[in-house]
Write a protein that holds these residues in place. Structure first.
Motif, mmCIF file in Angstrom:
data_model
loop_
_atom_site.group_PDB
_atom_site.id
_atom_site.type_symbol
_atom_site.label_atom_id
_atom_site.label_comp_id
_atom_site.label_asym_id
_atom_site.label_seq_id
_atom_site.Cartn_x
_atom_site.Cartn_y
_atom_site.Cartn_z
ATOM 1 N N THR A 121 50.326 11.203 -36.822
ATOM 2 C CA THR A 121 49.282 9.950 -36.734
ATOM 3 C C THR A 121 50.155 8.887 -35.924
ATOM 4 O OG1 THR A 121 49.380 8.913 -38.833
ATOM 5 C CG2 THR A 121 47.637 10.825 -38.259
ATOM 6 N N GLY A 122 49.766 7.897 -35.385
ATOM 7 C CA GLY A 122 50.188 6.839 -35.052
ATOM 8 C C GLY A 122 51.398 6.199 -36.093
ATOM 9 N N ALA A 123 50.761 6.173 -37.298
ATOM 10 C CA ALA A 123 51.356 5.293 -38.289
ATOM 11 C C ALA A 123 52.741 6.241 -38.863
ATOM 12 C CB ALA A 123 50.443 5.233 -39.674
ATOM 13 N N ARG A 124 52.540 7.440 -38.782
ATOM 14 C CA ARG A 124 53.774 8.541 -39.023
ATOM 15 C C ARG A 124 54.572 8.331 -38.029
ATOM 16 N NH1 ARG A 124 51.438 14.031 -40.852
ATOM 17 N NH2 ARG A 124 49.372 12.976 -40.696
ATOM 18 N N LEU A 125 54.225 8.060 -36.809
ATOM 19 C CA LEU A 125 55.286 7.921 -35.615
ATOM 20 C C LEU A 125 56.085 6.586 -35.742
ATOM 21 C CD1 LEU A 125 53.099 9.459 -32.737
ATOM 22 C CD2 LEU A 125 54.989 10.358 -33.661
ATOM 23 N N GLU B 161 35.574 20.501 -33.620
ATOM 24 C CA GLU B 161 35.539 19.178 -33.445
ATOM 25 C C GLU B 161 36.761 18.733 -33.972
ATOM 26 O OE1 GLU B 161 33.361 15.110 -34.941
ATOM 27 O OE2 GLU B 161 32.145 17.030 -34.729
ATOM 28 N N ILE B 162 37.632 17.828 -32.935
ATOM 29 C CA ILE B 162 38.829 17.372 -33.719
ATOM 30 C C ILE B 162 38.931 15.980 -33.557
ATOM 31 C CG2 ILE B 162 41.449 17.294 -33.122
ATOM 32 C CD1 ILE B 162 41.167 19.736 -32.065
ATOM 33 N N ASP B 163 39.210 15.199 -34.783
ATOM 34 C CA ASP B 163 39.076 13.810 -34.857
ATOM 35 C C ASP B 163 40.513 13.230 -34.515
ATOM 36 O OD1 ASP B 163 38.924 11.188 -35.836
ATOM 37 O OD2 ASP B 163 39.107 11.482 -37.808
ATOM 38 N N LEU B 164 40.332 12.278 -33.237
ATOM 39 C CA LEU B 164 41.437 11.827 -32.710
ATOM 40 C C LEU B 164 41.845 10.404 -33.066
ATOM 41 C CD1 LEU B 164 40.944 13.061 -29.053
ATOM 42 C CD2 LEU B 164 42.374 13.958 -30.872
ATOM 43 N N ALA B 165 41.147 9.790 -33.894
ATOM 44 C CA ALA B 165 41.277 8.201 -34.153
ATOM 45 C C ALA B 165 42.582 8.308 -34.902
ATOM 46 C CB ALA B 165 39.929 8.055 -35.364
ATOM 47 N N GLY B 166 43.301 7.123 -34.619
ATOM 48 C CA GLY B 166 44.698 7.163 -35.057
ATOM 49 C C GLY B 166 45.752 7.963 -34.630
ATOM 50 N N LYS B 167 45.502 8.895 -33.567
ATOM 51 C CA LYS B 167 46.293 10.021 -32.968
ATOM 52 C C LYS B 167 46.699 9.680 -31.693
ATOM 53 C CE LYS B 167 44.925 13.684 -35.928
ATOM 54 N NZ LYS B 167 44.525 15.113 -35.959
ATOM 55 N N THR B 168 45.531 9.065 -30.991
ATOM 56 C CA THR B 168 45.738 8.568 -29.619
ATOM 57 C C THR B 168 44.554 7.561 -29.226
ATOM 58 O OG1 THR B 168 45.720 9.602 -27.211
ATOM 59 C CG2 THR B 168 44.258 10.578 -28.926
ATOM 60 N N SER B 169 44.867 6.982 -27.941
ATOM 61 C CA SER B 169 43.828 5.844 -27.645
ATOM 62 C C SER B 169 42.950 6.581 -26.508
ATOM 63 C CB SER B 169 44.730 4.785 -27.047
ATOM 64 O OG SER B 169 45.442 5.074 -25.972
ATOM 65 N N LEU B 170 43.357 7.635 -26.202
ATOM 66 C CA LEU B 170 42.256 8.490 -25.098
ATOM 67 C C LEU B 170 40.934 8.621 -25.589
ATOM 68 C CD1 LEU B 170 44.683 11.538 -24.270
ATOM 69 C CD2 LEU B 170 44.476 9.656 -23.057
ATOM 70 N N ALA B 171 40.773 8.911 -26.776
ATOM 71 C CA ALA B 171 39.373 9.201 -27.422
ATOM 72 C C ALA B 171 39.271 8.897 -28.795
ATOM 73 C CB ALA B 171 38.618 10.404 -26.708
ATOM 74 N N ASP B 172 38.181 9.045 -29.540
ATOM 75 C CA ASP B 172 37.812 9.177 -30.799
ATOM 76 C C ASP B 172 37.751 10.557 -31.271
ATOM 77 O OD1 ASP B 172 38.626 6.432 -31.395
ATOM 78 O OD2 ASP B 172 36.295 6.161 -30.945
ATOM 79 N N TRP C 119 46.311 19.206 -30.739
ATOM 80 C CA TRP C 119 45.770 17.905 -31.155
ATOM 81 C C TRP C 119 45.327 18.287 -32.828
ATOM 82 C CZ3 TRP C 119 46.307 13.559 -28.827
ATOM 83 C CH2 TRP C 119 46.748 13.651 -27.462
ATOM 84 N N GLY C 120 45.477 19.206 -33.158
ATOM 85 C CA GLY C 120 44.981 19.687 -34.578
ATOM 86 C C GLY C 120 45.477 18.767 -35.638
#
Length: 100
Positions: free
Chosen positions: A94-98, A8-19, A88-89
């Protein structure tokens, strides 16, 4: 359905595709298809509506897009080729670092 190597990979803050992205393997095309069928049935039974599904005819890689959750089920060789865990690991920015 005895899916193997489930991650399971947490995507919150990494993309708007999914959580959340769930990645699992099946031993064969038939096993991949059976795992996908069971997940789709369970999602419908629990009120998650109709998920979009791709890859069922070949069952090398099945994608179940349930909105906030993406489920990828692979045959081992295909999973190794695409290596979504690396893409995606945890080491992915994350979006903040980008933005900074």
């Amino acid at each position: 359905m005895k899916a193997e190597e489930t991650v399971e990979i947490d995507l919150a803050g990494k993309t708007s595709l999914a959580d959340t992205m769930i990645i699992a393997s099946g031993r064969s095309q038939r096993h991949v298809g059976s795992i996908a069928d069971k997940i789709i049935q369970e999602m419908k039974a629990k009120g998650f509506g109709n998920a979009r599904v791709e890859g069922m005819p070949a069952c090398d890689w099945v994608l179940i897009d349930a909105g906030d959750i993406l489920v990828h089920i692979f045959r081992p060789e295909v999973r190794g080729f695409y290596n979504l865990e690396k893409i995606w690991g945890a080491d992915r920015p994350t979006g903040a670092r980008l933005a900074g």
